[in-house]
Design a protein around this motif. Structure first.
Motif: not given
Length: 206
Positions: A108-125
């Motif tokens: 279970x990972x806590x993700x702060x409010x200032x994180x953008x989903x699009x950034x995670x998806x882009x970096x993961x890709x």
């Protein structure tokens, strides 16, 4: 294939942290998704090794189904869940969810409010593509040997299975041939029919 540990190394998740299920840090991730469909409807789309991200906006007033979602993800052998509790849950993850994570080694990972989903998806890709290239490089000799064996013994089943193990590709299409491994015949037929339909509509080479 990427793991939870690799995901935690993404720059966009630099301030995120695991709050439960630490023993699952090396769980494999085959799919990264953002939850938009509420539970229980979303259960129809859960697959093994999937990592789900959510702010629980669709379940912000439904604690019971937040817990049920995590239970179902564990049953479906998903990789873990990233929760952004700031916007909808008063910045707190349900203790029952934390308990489930610890009991089943389900991260279970806590993700702060200032994180953008699009950034995670882009970096993961980008990381995933890099990982695939590394896998290709590490198995290059094996892959060349598989092609050599195919030409000598004509064993398509063995060839497809070897490439599936090296590249995690269930279907391989070439200009004239199709090799399948680990998929239903009907699935391969569907892929081929779609490709044929596109080819008929487009005179350019595929």
């Amino acid at each position: 294939m990427l793991k939870i540990a690799d995901l935690m190394g993404l720059p966009s998740l630099g301030q995120s942290y695991i709050v439960a299920g630490y023993d699952g840090i090396f769980n494999m991730i085959k799919k990264l998704d953002i939850m938009e469909t509420p539970y229980p409807a979303v259960a129809d789309f859960l697959v093994p090794y999937e990592f789900m991200m959510t702010s629980f906006w669709s379940l912000k007033t439904d604690k019971e189904n937040r817990i049920n979602l995590v239970k179902t993800m564990i049953e479906r052998k998903c990789a873990g869940i990233g929760i952004m509790p700031g916007p909808n849950l008063g910045d707190a993850i349900d203790p029952e969810i934390i308990e489930l994570g610890n009991d089943h080694s389900f991260p279970i990972i806590y993700i702060p409010t200032n994180v953008r989903w699009s950034d995670i998806l882009s970096e993961y890709s980008i990381l995933s593509q890099s990982n695939m290239n590394s896998a290709l490089d590490s198995h290059l000799v094996d892959i060349l040997n598989a092609f050599s064996d195919l030409h000598s013994n004509h064993d398509l089943g063995k060839f497809a299975e070897e490439l599936r193990s090296f590249l995690s590709l269930p279907i391989i299409l070439s200009l004239e041939s199709v090799y399948c491994s680990g998929v239903k015949t009907s699935t391969a037929a569907l892929v081929l029919s779609k490709a044929h339909a596109i080819r008929l509509q487009n005179t350019n080479k595929i």
